[in-house]
Design a protein around this motif. Structure first.
Motif, short mmCIF file in Angstrom:
data_model
loop_
_atom_site.label_atom_id
_atom_site.label_comp_id
_atom_site.label_asym_id
_atom_site.label_seq_id
_atom_site.Cartn_x
_atom_site.Cartn_y
_atom_site.Cartn_z
N ARG A 20 -14.21 37.60 -127.38
CA ARG A 20 -15.22 36.63 -126.94
C ARG A 20 -14.63 35.22 -126.88
N ASP A 21 -13.97 34.81 -127.95
CA ASP A 21 -13.42 33.46 -128.00
C ASP A 21 -12.39 33.24 -126.89
N ARG A 22 -11.54 34.22 -126.68
CA ARG A 22 -10.50 34.10 -125.66
C ARG A 22 -11.09 33.98 -124.26
N LEU A 23 -12.05 34.84 -123.93
CA LEU A 23 -12.62 34.83 -122.59
C LEU A 23 -13.54 33.64 -122.36
N GLU A 24 -14.30 33.26 -123.38
CA GLU A 24 -15.18 32.11 -123.21
C GLU A 24 -14.38 30.81 -123.16
N LEU A 25 -13.29 30.73 -123.92
CA LEU A 25 -12.42 29.56 -123.86
C LEU A 25 -11.78 29.46 -122.48
N ASP A 26 -11.27 30.60 -121.96
CA ASP A 26 -10.68 30.61 -120.63
C ASP A 26 -11.68 30.22 -119.56
N ALA A 27 -12.94 30.68 -119.69
CA ALA A 27 -13.98 30.36 -118.71
C ALA A 27 -14.30 28.87 -118.73
N GLY A 28 -14.20 28.24 -119.89
CA GLY A 28 -14.46 26.80 -120.01
C GLY A 28 -13.28 25.96 -119.60
N ASP A 29 -12.14 26.57 -119.36
CA ASP A 29 -10.91 25.86 -118.99
C ASP A 29 -10.50 26.28 -117.59
N GLU A 30 -11.35 25.95 -116.61
CA GLU A 30 -11.16 26.46 -115.27
C GLU A 30 -9.87 26.03 -114.61
N ASP A 31 -9.31 24.86 -115.00
CA ASP A 31 -8.04 24.46 -114.37
C ASP A 31 -6.83 25.01 -115.13
N GLY A 32 -7.07 25.72 -116.28
CA GLY A 32 -6.00 26.39 -117.00
C GLY A 32 -5.08 25.47 -117.78
N ASP A 33 -5.51 24.22 -118.01
CA ASP A 33 -4.61 23.30 -118.70
C ASP A 33 -4.83 23.28 -120.22
N GLY A 34 -5.75 24.13 -120.72
CA GLY A 34 -5.96 24.21 -122.16
C GLY A 34 -6.87 23.12 -122.69
N GLU A 35 -7.44 22.30 -121.81
CA GLU A 35 -8.34 21.20 -122.26
C GLU A 35 -9.74 21.41 -121.76
N GLY A 46 -23.46 37.61 -118.50
CA GLY A 46 -22.46 37.89 -119.53
C GLY A 46 -22.23 39.39 -119.63
N THR A 47 -21.63 39.80 -120.73
CA THR A 47 -21.30 41.21 -120.93
C THR A 47 -21.55 41.59 -122.38
N GLU A 48 -22.23 42.69 -122.57
CA GLU A 48 -22.36 43.29 -123.90
C GLU A 48 -21.19 44.25 -124.04
N VAL A 49 -20.33 44.00 -125.01
CA VAL A 49 -19.13 44.81 -125.23
C VAL A 49 -19.31 45.57 -126.53
N ALA A 50 -19.13 46.88 -126.46
CA ALA A 50 -19.17 47.71 -127.67
C ALA A 50 -17.81 48.36 -127.85
N TYR A 51 -17.39 48.45 -129.12
CA TYR A 51 -16.10 49.03 -129.46
C TYR A 51 -16.34 49.99 -130.62
N ILE A 57 -20.69 43.00 -129.28
CA ILE A 57 -20.78 41.54 -129.20
C ILE A 57 -21.10 41.16 -127.76
N ARG A 58 -21.76 40.03 -127.59
CA ARG A 58 -22.01 39.50 -126.26
C ARG A 58 -20.90 38.51 -125.92
N VAL A 59 -20.37 38.63 -124.72
CA VAL A 59 -19.34 37.73 -124.23
C VAL A 59 -19.90 37.03 -122.99
N ASP A 60 -19.85 35.71 -122.98
CA ASP A 60 -20.34 34.95 -121.83
C ASP A 60 -19.28 34.90 -120.74
N ALA A 61 -19.05 36.06 -120.14
CA ALA A 61 -18.11 36.22 -119.03
C ALA A 61 -18.54 37.47 -118.27
N PRO A 62 -18.24 37.53 -116.97
CA PRO A 62 -18.62 38.71 -116.18
C PRO A 62 -17.95 39.99 -116.70
N ALA A 63 -18.66 41.11 -116.56
CA ALA A 63 -18.14 42.40 -117.04
C ALA A 63 -16.78 42.71 -116.44
N GLU A 64 -16.56 42.39 -115.18
CA GLU A 64 -15.27 42.66 -114.54
C GLU A 64 -14.13 41.92 -115.25
#
Length: 153
Positions: A138-153, A98-103, A8-15
């Motif tokens: 993907r959902d967790r990391l992309e949601l976190d990336a969109g919530d830069e102040d960490g308030d869940g909004e 982003g990052t291509e993640v294989a499992y 899957i592709r994740v819109d977040a840096p590989a690190e």
């Protein structure tokens, strides 16, 4: 031997993706049938050793995972021992911001003849598990990336 893989592709840096997957406690959140991880110990190669409980078809399967291959931001290989034996391999490739993640999971089912009967079910079950795990990542990391102040909004 059961063998399943997915990417899957994740819109977040590989690190960031690697760091998240590298924390065993996060796998309980990502993997629907993973009930528990415990006794996490660091290894000299940077990887970890831990105990797990995984529920398949209502049956608790327990064992240990250990990372013989640990390449920061690129690959983690877990060797499974216990009720299930085999390997779990995560790979991370940076792509266009982003990052291509294989499992991939490859393991033997316990039980001889019963295992051969159960194998088609186990393949379908684990294909669904891998897909859901990667979507959760993907959902967790992309949601976190969109919530830069960490308030869940």
């Amino acid at each position: 031997m059961v063998s399943v893989s997915r990417s899957i592709r994740v819109d977040a840096p590989a690190e960031a993706v690697f760091d998240y997957v590298d924390e065993p406690e996060n796998h309980v959140e990502l993997t629907p049938s993973l009930v528990d991880v415990s006794n996490v110990e660091p290894l000299e190669n940077g990887g970890k050793r831990l105990e797990y409980t995984y529920k398949m078809a209502g049956v608790d399967l327990t064992g240990t995972l250990e990372t013989p291959t640990y390449e920061p931001n690129e690959r983690i290989v877990f060797e499974m021992d216990g009720d299930l034996t085999g390997t779990l391999t995560w790979t991370f490739e940076a792509t266009d911001g982003g990052t291509e993640v294989a499992y991939a999971a490859e393991y033997d089912l316990p039980g001889g003849v019963l295992a051969r009967v159960a194998e088609p079910f186990a393949v379908r079950y684990n294909e669904r598990e891998l897909r859901t795990t990667l979507e959760n990542l993907r959902d967790r990391l992309e949601l976190d990336a969109g919530d830069e102040d960490g308030d869940g909004e």
